[in-house]
Design an enzyme around this catalytic site. Sequence first.
Site, mmCIF file in Angstrom:
data_model
loop_
_atom_site.group_PDB
_atom_site.id
_atom_site.type_symbol
_atom_site.label_atom_id
_atom_site.label_comp_id
_atom_site.label_asym_id
_atom_site.label_seq_id
_atom_site.Cartn_x
_atom_site.Cartn_y
_atom_site.Cartn_z
ATOM 1 C CG HIS A 52 1.672 -0.687 9.824
ATOM 2 N ND1 HIS A 52 2.982 -0.894 10.221
ATOM 3 C CD2 HIS A 52 1.738 0.089 8.714
ATOM 4 C CE1 HIS A 52 3.802 -0.305 9.367
ATOM 5 N NE2 HIS A 52 3.079 0.309 8.440
ATOM 6 C CG ASP A 88 5.224 -0.747 4.538
ATOM 7 O OD1 ASP A 88 4.009 -0.948 4.387
ATOM 8 O OD2 ASP A 88 5.667 0.164 5.278
ATOM 9 C CG ASP A 135 4.298 2.758 -2.866
ATOM 10 O OD1 ASP A 135 4.195 2.731 -1.632
ATOM 11 O OD2 ASP A 135 5.239 3.330 -3.461
ATOM 12 C CG ASP A 172 1.574 10.626 -8.539
ATOM 13 O OD1 ASP A 172 2.644 11.260 -8.434
ATOM 14 O OD2 ASP A 172 0.535 10.900 -7.894
ATOM 15 C CB ALA A 173 -1.631 8.390 -4.889
ATOM 16 C CG ASP A 212 1.412 3.858 5.714
ATOM 17 O OD1 ASP A 212 1.949 4.714 6.429
ATOM 18 O OD2 ASP A 212 1.723 2.653 5.739
#
Lengths: 195, 830
Positions: B39, B67, B87, B119-120, B136
Amino acid sequence: MEDEITHKELAAAEKALAEGRYDAAQRLLNKAAESGATPRHIQDLHRRIRTERVRHEFAVQNSVFGGFGIAFVGYLLLCIRQPLGWGIPLWLALAVGVVPCAAGGYVGRRHAGEREPGASFRDGAKSVAGAMVCYSGFSTLILVSRLQKGALQLGEEAFAALLTTALLTIVAAGMAGVASVAASRIGVKRTDASA
Amino acid sequence: MNIFIDELEPPTEAATQTRFALYIDGDFQFDTADEKVYHESLALPALSLLHAHKPGPKRVLICGGGDGLALRECLRFPNVAHVDLVDYSPEMLELAATQFAAINQHALEDTRTHIHICDAWDFLNGTLPYDLIVCDFTVPRKHEDTRVFSTEWFEALSACLNPGGIIAANTVSPQTTPEAFWCLMNTLRAANLKALPYRVCIPSFRDHGYGAWGFVIASRDKRFTTLDLKRISCPVATEQADLSRLWRGAHFTRAERALAHTAPTNTIDGGELLPLLLNPGLAGIEAGGLPDLDTPYDLNPLFNAIPIAHPYHTRAMIETLAEQVAGSVRDLDIPRLIDAVIKRSSRLSSRIVDELRKLKEFMQERVLHFELFSAWSYRLFAALVILMTLANAISPDNAFAKGSFSGGAHGGFSVSHSTGMHSSSSFGKGSFGAESGSPGGSFAGRSSTSSFGGQRGSAISPSRSFSSFSSSRSNVLSSPVSPHFTGTGFRTSYGRGTAVDINGSYERARVYNYWGGSYGHPYTQVYGGQRQPAQQQQPQPHEALFLASDDMSVLDNGDVVVNVSESVYILLTNGTAALMSAGSPDPIVMLYPDPELFANVRDQLAQQQSSVVAAASVRRDWLAWSGWTASFLPTVRSDRDELRNLTDLIHRLDLAQQRLGTPPAGNANPGLKPGETELFIGCVIRQDGTIALHEPDGRWLSTDLVTIKHNTDTHPCPPVLATAVRSALDRVLRDIKSGIKADTADLQQLRMDASELNSDMNQYVSIRDMYGDSSYEVDYGTDEIPVSEAIFKTRQNLNQTETETRATEADIEKLTTQQAVLDAAVARYR
């Protein structure tokens, strides 16, 4: 029943086969067949002629490798010293005389009975020239690398040296090839004569 | 989405948190032991570059990364004012807020964080532009997943960037799926983004067989380069990633980059990425055309022709099945099979039976011969290998040319060459090693430390110097002579107004004007202005022809001179040593001709001569091959000239050794007394500051440059001697200062090396402790070696660096003391 003529023709075919004259052996066998030779004899001899011909063709085809091997071993021994170490006259005699002749002679012998014109010369020249390329290229590249700090380097001078090496290799290969051609001819002739 | 958390280690006293690994749909995502490597490498480089090029508050968008770990890194960075985290998985976000909260440092609760569960793609429509977009996502395992790795996706992202904005994305492994990696790079380029890919080694990824992991920094406006990564300056401290070394991961070999030429571009409709991920290696085969099917039993082309169409199919499964089939085919007894078939020929057509018979005959005649030939060729090959080995043993120079090319009677030499970094390499064996080495005359910089540290005694010249006797004594014994020529001096300049050294480097020849013949003895003749009868001839100018060392030259008449300064030299001839001045053909003073010095000079000349002989021999061999081309090849002509010049030099060096002569046996040189400092051969500065000259009869003559005291007699000091001593003082002082400067630079470098080595050592030790496995492989330079070996090697390098550091420090200290003495002398005699 086979008569005496048939027997003679079969014996002549056998002899021709033993001498490596496969076309003659086949011709005599054909005659014997016409004269009434038994199918068993004909089949047996025909099979042997064919097998021997294949074996011979194989030998001819691979004579170039054999010739190369002989020349390679010869030049490998010459590698032990540089030409000056041998002395130029001796080295010339060995490098463009003895070694090409030995390899060319071997190729010529393997080509005995071969009727394709020029095949023995071509193979002789190919095998010896190939070995000479390895030898002269190897030797001169070592020298070039030793001249240049022990390792081949890029640069104008190195390029010129490599160009010279290439030229030397081609010329040396040509000389050795020519020498081997003569030897291969002698090899062919002697074998034919002895046959 | 199937989420699995594998608890690897319970909390301990040392580690208060549970160590766990996260898997999504069976795919490994991270291990808490080293997740920061991932990360930090993803977010911080892009943020740092952005910070450098575009200061001010920043808006950041994170796509995926539910996360919260990439979010944590972004929030750590200064000036990040607003972060949108998008996310589509509420389960993952729930975990991030609860179970992962400790490791993401409650990043989701930060006031700057805005979470969007959608949804992105949908989020991008109509959103405000961002300075940084971090992608990511998990590695795609089905076609729909590849949409966020498509040209269309990156075009959409590009549209949402502020001017100067950056996209940082995780990609796939360039090591295990290189075609897919370069497909992604092409995809970014197709979206008009300028991409800088880089890879990072993450231990847990490697353990899962993922290999080094790829990342990319892309921008619409600016093309970032490896140099940008090299100069990266991150205002926040990293815990696991080493950003200073990140640039190394951005270096891809030409072969690796070549894959970009054949890799396709991934689009939503085309879906080119997934097959490349599932079938690494297929692209190369397609690009390279048909495989070589003639190679017997090479089944790899066949295996590769069977594509993997499902994530849970593996290449190993296909290979196992195919090997079984291939094994059965391989073990078939073909002739027996044909016989069996022919026996049942009543059920076959006569044509097939004929074909089978022909096949059987063919195999008996051809295949058997072929096998015979194969066996024979192996024997030939083995014989050749043995012959080559024997030839190499007999004459390595000619057979493989890897043996030593020694300096003649003095044997080969091995030079320990300090790289100044992490290793020390020894040359002298292997390919032309003995031909490598320090050139005879130049020992500046590091060499002065490593070669002569601790050996100088009280000699004050930091360079390799004959003008200083005590150094010349050790130099001759220890100095390697390089037998190869890199300069063109011997080809073009030798004997044409230039002096050439053993390396072929040349410089304008210095001219020495002095009387011929030998100088007999006493200084009184000089003071009296008388000459010996042998000198009743015109002084002759002699050019330096060969530079035997930094300060020793061989002249065209074979005499040897040792340069003390630009205007003063010592002439060594016929067993005498005369201090001479460039302005006068008469000697200033005769010096004690130390037999040991003469022997050392002779040795040095002989050693260099043997090197020249060896080099001439190589050229002679070369010209034996190529000499006939000299008429039309200029380089060969130059080679011939070079050989002629080398042969001439051999003769001159012979002459030099003869003319050097042998001094009469006298008192041995007593060496330096405590507190004395040598200025040049036969001249010292005493503790009281007076200058003493060693006379031919072994006695000492002292001077304060105003008077000369000889026994009880006192004479006025000739101005020429005073000038000579002053110029020697200046030169030596200059040399010492440059020596100190070089040593100081060395010391700085050594300290930097030590610091880097310590950092490496800490990393290796922490990796070993983390995994408890000393065979765990780590990067060591360009190799991967077990961590225990890396620690061992690093420790060795550290020890060596420490030794060199101590030697250099001692050297500097000694030089500084000498500098003080000389400074005082210069002040006194100026």
